[in-house]
Design a protein around this motif. Structure first.
Motif, short mmCIF file in Angstrom:
data_model
loop_
_atom_site.label_atom_id
_atom_site.label_comp_id
_atom_site.label_asym_id
_atom_site.label_seq_id
_atom_site.Cartn_x
_atom_site.Cartn_y
_atom_site.Cartn_z
N VAL A 127 43.81 38.33 29.54
CA VAL A 127 44.29 37.42 30.59
C VAL A 127 44.09 38.03 31.97
O VAL A 127 43.64 37.36 32.91
N ARG A 128 44.41 39.33 32.12
CA ARG A 128 44.22 40.00 33.42
C ARG A 128 42.77 39.97 33.84
O ARG A 128 42.45 39.68 35.00
N ALA A 136 36.82 36.23 41.27
CA ALA A 136 35.49 36.64 41.71
C ALA A 136 34.52 35.46 41.76
O ALA A 136 33.34 35.65 42.08
N GLY A 137 35.01 34.27 41.41
CA GLY A 137 34.16 33.10 41.52
C GLY A 137 33.56 32.59 40.23
O GLY A 137 32.77 31.64 40.25
N VAL A 206 21.21 40.82 40.92
CA VAL A 206 22.29 40.15 40.21
C VAL A 206 23.60 40.82 40.60
O VAL A 206 23.67 42.04 40.78
N ARG A 207 24.66 40.02 40.76
CA ARG A 207 25.96 40.59 41.10
C ARG A 207 26.51 41.36 39.90
O ARG A 207 26.62 40.84 38.80
N ARG A 208 26.85 42.63 40.12
CA ARG A 208 27.37 43.49 39.06
C ARG A 208 28.83 43.81 39.34
O ARG A 208 29.16 44.32 40.41
N LEU A 209 29.69 43.52 38.38
CA LEU A 209 31.13 43.78 38.52
C LEU A 209 31.53 44.92 37.60
O LEU A 209 31.37 44.83 36.37
N LEU A 214 37.87 46.41 38.88
CA LEU A 214 38.20 45.02 39.22
C LEU A 214 39.56 44.97 39.91
O LEU A 214 40.53 45.56 39.41
N PRO A 215 39.67 44.29 41.02
CA PRO A 215 40.97 44.20 41.71
C PRO A 215 41.93 43.28 40.96
O PRO A 215 41.51 42.40 40.21
N LYS A 216 43.20 43.52 41.14
CA LYS A 216 44.20 42.65 40.52
C LYS A 216 44.10 41.25 41.14
O LYS A 216 43.82 41.10 42.32
N ALA A 217 44.34 40.25 40.31
CA ALA A 217 44.25 38.87 40.79
C ALA A 217 45.22 38.00 40.02
O ALA A 217 45.57 38.29 38.88
#
Length: 325
Positions: A127-128, A136-137, A206-209, A214-217
């Motif tokens: 879930v997080r 992130a879209g 390409v966007r790499r995450l 990863l920031p909290k959201a």
């Protein structure tokens, strides 16, 4: 043969009648074991015997061993029953995981050499990460690549992408760079989940995450519908250029139901994750565990070759493994 012929008659226990011996040219009498009296597990749907007859030849001893495992499990946990996965309507993978977590919150869902995650811990991580993807879209219907080593992080990412309404594309870091670039380009994937070890394997356009950064959201992702894409997997390309195969959520429910009925998977089972995430068999293995409350055991690559595989099966107490001949 089973190690038993009948169990006790005390309240809450079951009585099983034979004979269950199988001889060439003769049929099983009464279809094998059956529940004789009501108990806290009276809701069990015992449709196993007629189906298991198909498996009696030529390896009847293996079937009887499976019978023994199943009914010893029932004696140990009569309130659980077989928990046959038979919802009235198809479920998305997110709904399947939620259903399993509610029933077995403290059971171990994933086990690797380095960590263990209960179903509650797994769901929380999923879930997080899904919220991070939404922030992130990532939107419902997108295709998100995952280029991570096999392990718990890979499974969490697969589930998180589906939870966010998108479909995941597994990208094996060991593949040649040209093949990875082709799959990303051909599938029109714009976002790929990576870590520090695999980031360089993905094209820079390409966007790499990075899953470790990863920031909290708190953004709530849009949930998928049962006919939305769940994942995209490319064929091996042995007959030409690899082709992407798109799979929806719609078939997971019936697959898990069939696994429980025909393979006797239950919450006491320990399922080996043998296949690479880039092969469809990995989804079969993952669903066999996470759809039933079983434990998905993910060994390191070097522990699944030759004698090391035999040792792994023994030490990890594997009950179910899907292996090539």
């Amino acid at each position: 043969r089973p190690a038993f012929q009948r169990a006790g008659r005390q309240a809450g226990e079951h009585e099983f009648h034979g004979p269950v011996r199988h001889r060439p040219g003769r049929r099983l009498h009464n279809g094998g074991p059956r529940v004789q009296r009501p108990s806290p597990a009276s809701h069990i749907r015992t449709k196993l015997s007629t189906r298991l007859i198909l498996f009696l030849q030529p390896a009847g001893h293996r079937v009887f061993f499976s019978y023994s495992l199943t009914f010893f499990y029932l004696q140990a946990q009569p309130d659980e029953g077989l928990n046959m996965f038979t919802p009235d309507t198809p479920l998305t993978y997110c709904e399947i995981l939620s259903r399993t977590t509610k029933r077995y919150p403290d059971s171990v869902a994933i086990e690797t050499r380095d960590e263990r995650l209960t179903y509650t811990e797994l769901t929380e991580q999923v879930v997080r990460r899904a919220r991070c993807l939404a922030a992130a879209g990532v939107r419902r219907g997108d295709i998100v690549g995952i280029c991570l080593p096999r392990g718990a992080e890979m499974v969490v990412s697969q589930l998180a992408v589906m939870h966010a309404g998108a479909a995941y594309l597994p990208l094996d870091p060991s593949y040649p760079a040209e093949r990875l670039a082709y799959m990303v380009r051909d599938s029109r994937t714009m976002t790929v989940l990576v870590n520090a070890e695999t980031e360089s394997r993905i094209p820079t356009n390409v966007r790499r995450l990075d899953v470790d950064a990863l920031p909290k959201a708190e953004a709530e992702p849009e949930r998928p519908e049962v006919h939305d894409l769940a994942y995209v997997i490319y064929t091996s390309g042995s007959t030409g250029r690899p082709k992407g195969v798109m799979v929806t959520h719609a078939g997971f429910t019936t697959m898990i139901d069939a696994q429980q009925r025909h393979m006797l998977v239950n919450a006491a089972s320990r399922v080996l994750q043998f296949a690479s995430p880039s092969f469809d068999a990995s989804v079969f293995e993952m669903s066999m565990a996470l759809g039933t409350g079983a434990c998905l055991v993910i060994p390191h690559r070097e522990d699944m070759v030759g004698d090391s595989l035999v040792t792994t099966l023994k030490h990890a107490r594997i009950t179910h493994a899907t292996l090539p001949p």
